[in-house]
Design a protein around this motif. Structure first.
Motif, PDB file in Angstrom:
ATOM      1  N   UNK A   1      21.178 -63.699 -15.683  1.00 55.59           N
ATOM      2  CA  UNK A   1      20.459 -62.839 -15.427  1.00 55.59           C
ATOM      3  C   UNK A   1      18.936 -63.382 -14.867  1.00 55.59           C
ATOM      4  N   UNK A   2      18.954 -64.098 -14.006  1.00 51.84           N
ATOM      5  CA  UNK A   2      17.631 -64.781 -13.497  1.00 51.84           C
ATOM      6  C   UNK A   2      16.674 -63.950 -13.205  1.00 51.84           C
ATOM      7  N   UNK A   3      16.907 -62.946 -12.500  1.00 57.32           N
ATOM      8  CA  UNK A   3      15.636 -62.130 -11.966  1.00 57.32           C
ATOM      9  C   UNK A   3      14.957 -61.392 -13.218  1.00 57.32           C
ATOM     10  N   UNK A   4      15.595 -61.103 -13.971  1.00 57.25           N
ATOM     11  CA  UNK A   4      15.058 -60.303 -15.381  1.00 57.25           C
ATOM     12  C   UNK A   4      14.187 -61.400 -15.968  1.00 57.25           C
ATOM     13  N   UNK A   5      14.871 -62.632 -16.057  1.00 61.22           N
ATOM     14  CA  UNK A   5      13.952 -63.608 -16.730  1.00 61.22           C
ATOM     15  C   UNK A   5      12.781 -64.080 -16.081  1.00 61.22           C
ATOM     16  N   UNK A   6      12.905 -64.336 -14.704  1.00 58.16           N
ATOM     17  CA  UNK A   6      11.820 -64.786 -14.121  1.00 58.16           C
ATOM     18  C   UNK A   6      10.820 -63.444 -13.920  1.00 58.16           C
ATOM     19  N   UNK A   7      11.180 -62.341 -13.942  1.00 58.80           N
ATOM     20  CA  UNK A   7      10.306 -61.168 -14.024  1.00 58.80           C
ATOM     21  C   UNK A   7       9.453 -61.093 -15.006  1.00 58.80           C
ATOM     22  N   UNK A   8      10.147 -61.434 -16.198  1.00 61.29           N
ATOM     23  CA  UNK A   8       9.359 -61.559 -17.529  1.00 61.29           C
ATOM     24  C   UNK A   8       8.462 -62.755 -17.562  1.00 61.29           C
ATOM     25  N   UNK A   9       8.885 -63.950 -17.167  1.00 52.29           N
ATOM     26  CA  UNK A   9       8.116 -64.935 -17.077  1.00 52.29           C
ATOM     27  C   UNK A   9       6.980 -65.039 -16.050  1.00 52.29           C
ATOM     28  N   UNK A  10       7.020 -64.561 -14.836  1.00 53.93           N
ATOM     29  CA  UNK A  10       6.137 -64.337 -13.895  1.00 53.93           C
ATOM     30  C   UNK A  10       4.981 -63.552 -14.448  1.00 53.93           C
ATOM     31  N   UNK A  11       5.578 -62.305 -15.183  1.00 50.35           N
ATOM     32  CA  UNK A  11       4.221 -61.324 -15.686  1.00 50.35           C
ATOM     33  C   UNK A  11       3.495 -62.279 -16.524  1.00 50.35           C
TER      34      UNK A  11
ATOM     35  N   UNK B   1       1.635 -74.510 -19.683  1.00 45.50           N
ATOM     36  CA  UNK B   1       0.390 -74.359 -19.483  1.00 45.50           C
ATOM     37  C   UNK B   1      -0.106 -75.378 -18.595  1.00 45.50           C
ATOM     38  N   UNK B   2       0.363 -76.777 -18.988  1.00 45.96           N
ATOM     39  CA  UNK B   2      -0.048 -77.988 -18.238  1.00 45.96           C
ATOM     40  C   UNK B   2       0.228 -77.836 -16.651  1.00 45.96           C
ATOM     41  N   UNK B   3       1.339 -77.225 -16.284  1.00 45.03           N
ATOM     42  CA  UNK B   3       1.826 -77.003 -14.984  1.00 45.03           C
ATOM     43  C   UNK B   3       1.106 -75.800 -14.318  1.00 45.03           C
ATOM     44  N   UNK B   4      -0.319 -75.635 -14.728  1.00 44.47           N
ATOM     45  CA  UNK B   4      -0.879 -74.379 -14.388  1.00 44.47           C
ATOM     46  C   UNK B   4      -0.133 -73.101 -14.021  1.00 44.47           C
ATOM     47  N   UNK B   5       0.682 -72.984 -15.024  1.00 44.21           N
ATOM     48  CA  UNK B   5       1.508 -71.524 -15.354  1.00 44.21           C
ATOM     49  C   UNK B   5       2.854 -71.638 -14.605  1.00 44.21           C
ATOM     50  N   UNK B   6       2.949 -72.536 -13.797  1.00 45.65           N
ATOM     51  CA  UNK B   6       4.097 -72.562 -12.837  1.00 45.65           C
ATOM     52  C   UNK B   6       5.489 -72.875 -13.417  1.00 45.65           C
ATOM     53  N   UNK B   7       5.603 -73.883 -14.449  1.00 36.60           N
ATOM     54  CA  UNK B   7       6.793 -73.970 -15.361  1.00 36.60           C
ATOM     55  C   UNK B   7       6.931 -72.827 -16.363  1.00 36.60           C
ATOM     56  N   UNK B   8       5.897 -72.219 -16.735  1.00 36.78           N
ATOM     57  CA  UNK B   8       5.829 -71.085 -17.757  1.00 36.78           C
ATOM     58  C   UNK B   8       6.891 -70.048 -17.218  1.00 36.78           C
ATOM     59  N   UNK B   9       6.843 -70.008 -16.063  1.00 37.05           N
ATOM     60  CA  UNK B   9       7.713 -68.720 -15.172  1.00 37.05           C
ATOM     61  C   UNK B   9       9.201 -69.164 -15.763  1.00 37.05           C
ATOM     62  N   UNK B  10       9.639 -70.356 -16.096  1.00 32.72           N
ATOM     63  CA  UNK B  10      11.049 -70.514 -16.524  1.00 32.72           C
ATOM     64  C   UNK B  10      11.208 -70.880 -17.980  1.00 32.72           C
ATOM     65  N   UNK B  11       9.918 -71.582 -18.401  1.00 36.22           N
ATOM     66  CA  UNK B  11      10.115 -71.706 -19.868  1.00 36.22           C
ATOM     67  C   UNK B  11      10.173 -70.545 -20.791  1.00 36.22           C
ATOM     68  N   UNK B  12       9.280 -69.526 -20.703  1.00 36.77           N
ATOM     69  CA  UNK B  12       9.162 -68.585 -21.312  1.00 36.77           C
ATOM     70  C   UNK B  12      10.577 -67.516 -21.438  1.00 36.77           C
ATOM     71  N   UNK B  13      11.158 -67.499 -20.651  1.00 33.86           N
ATOM     72  CA  UNK B  13      12.297 -66.523 -20.426  1.00 33.86           C
ATOM     73  C   UNK B  13      13.474 -67.771 -21.009  1.00 33.86           C
ATOM     74  N   UNK B  14      13.374 -68.781 -21.155  1.00 33.79           N
ATOM     75  CA  UNK B  14      14.516 -69.529 -21.654  1.00 33.79           C
ATOM     76  C   UNK B  14      14.421 -69.663 -23.215  1.00 33.79           C
TER      77      UNK B  14
END
Length: 253
Positions: A32-42, A223-236
Motif C-alpha cells: 500500500x505505497x500511496x498510504x505509506x507515502x501519504x503518512x510519510x509525506x505529512x 532527518x539528515x536527508x532534510x526530511x526526504x528519506x523520512x517519507x519512506x522511513x517512517x511508514x516502514x
C-alpha cells in the motif's frame, strides 16, 4: 485467575527478529505505497516546518526533533490498521485509515495525549538545559556543535543525552506495543496495554534496545536527508511496529 488489568502474556524472541520486522514493514509499505507515502509525506512536511521555524533557534529544535520520536507511535496508527488488513488477506485503502481516526476511540486518544505530554515535557526540559547551562547562546547547528558537542561543552552534551535517554526509556517501554494493541483489541484498557508493553520490554531487553537503536538511527538518517528519506522511513517503521506487536504479544482468545 487473571485480572482484567493484568498484563497480557508476551513472548521471548530472538533479537534478530527486528530485521524481520523491517522486512515485513517494507513488504506492507510496498503493498500500500500511496498510504505509506501519504503518512510519510505529512510527517516529513511537519518535520520540515519545525526545521524552518527553528533553524535559528536550535536550542528548541534539538528537543523538538527528539520529542517527535516520542509521539510517533500515535501518528502512524493508521498504518497499523493497514498492516492488519494485509495480514488478514484483505486489500487496505484510505478507508482503512479513516476508520481508525473516525472511531474516536477514547483509549487511543488518552494514550496519545499522554505521549504528547511526555514529548512536551522533554522539549521544555531540553530547551531549558541548553539555554541555561551552555557556555554561549545556541541559535544554529554550528553553535550547538561548538557549545554542546565540542570540548567547550564541558560534558553538557553527554548529560543532555543521558537525561534524554532516562526520560525516553520509560516512555519507550510503555509504548512499544501499546498503540497497535489498543487499535487491535477493543477490550484492552490503556493501563493494561501499557503494562503489557513494559512486560514485553522487560522480557526482551536486548531485542528492545536493538529496536530502539534501529528506530533512532533510521529516523536520524531521515532527518539528515532534510526530511526526504523520512517519507519512506517512517511508514516502514510504522508497519514494522505492527509486526513487533504481533510477535511480542500472545494472541489470547
Amino acid at each position: 485467575m487473571p485480572h482484567a488489568d493484568d498484563a497480557l502474556h508476551v513472548r521471548r524472541i530472538h533479537s534478530l527478529r527486528t530485521l524481520r520486522w523491517l522486512a515485513l514493514g517494507w513488504r506492507d509499505f510496498m503493498e500500500a505505497p500511496f498510504i505509506g507515502l501519504g503518512h510519510g509525506l505529512a510527517m516529513a512536511v511537519f518535520g520540515g516546518f519545525l526545521l524552518y521555524v527553528g533553524w535559528d533557534r536550535f536550542w528548541a529544535l534539538a528537543g523538538a526533533f527528539s520529542g517527535f520520536l516520542l509521539v510517533a507511535p500515535m501518528l502512524v496508527t493508521g498504518l497499523y490498521a493497514v498492516s492488519r488488513e494485509i495480514n488478514l488477506g484483505r486489500e487496505p485503502g484510505w478507508r482503512t485509515v479513516r476508520a481508525v481516526w473516525t472511531t474516536w476511540d477514547g483509549r487511543m486518544m488518552l494514550f496519545g495525549f499522554l505521549l504528547m505530554i511526555a514529548g512536551s515535557v522533554w522539549v521544555v526540559t531540553s530547551a531549558s538545559l541548553i539555554t541555561w547551562w551552555s557556555q554561549g547562546a545556541i541559535h544554529t547547528p554550528t553553535e550547538f556543535l561548538r557549545y554542546m558537542v565540542s570540548p567547550e561543552g564541558t560534558g553538557l552534551f553527554e548529560f543532555w543525552v543521558i537525561l534524554g535517554g532516562a526520560m525516553a526509556a520509560p516512555v519507550f517501554a510503555s509504548s512499544l506495543v501499546t498503540m497497535p494493541l489498543l487499535m487491535d483489541r477493543k477490550d484492552v484498557s490503556v493501563r493494561r496495554a501499557m503494562m503489557t508493553s513494559v512486560r514485553a520490554v522487560a522480557t526482551n531487553p536486548v531485542l528492545s534496545s536493538l529496536w530502539a537503536g534501529i528506530v533512532m538511527v533510521l529516523t536520524l538518517v531521515g532527518f539528515g536527508s532534510v526530511m526526504f528519506l523520512l517519507i519512506v522511513v517512517l511508514p516502514v517503521l510504522g508497519h514494522a511496529s505492527w509486526h513487533a506487536y504481533r510477535d511480542l504479544v500472545v494472541r489470547e482468545s
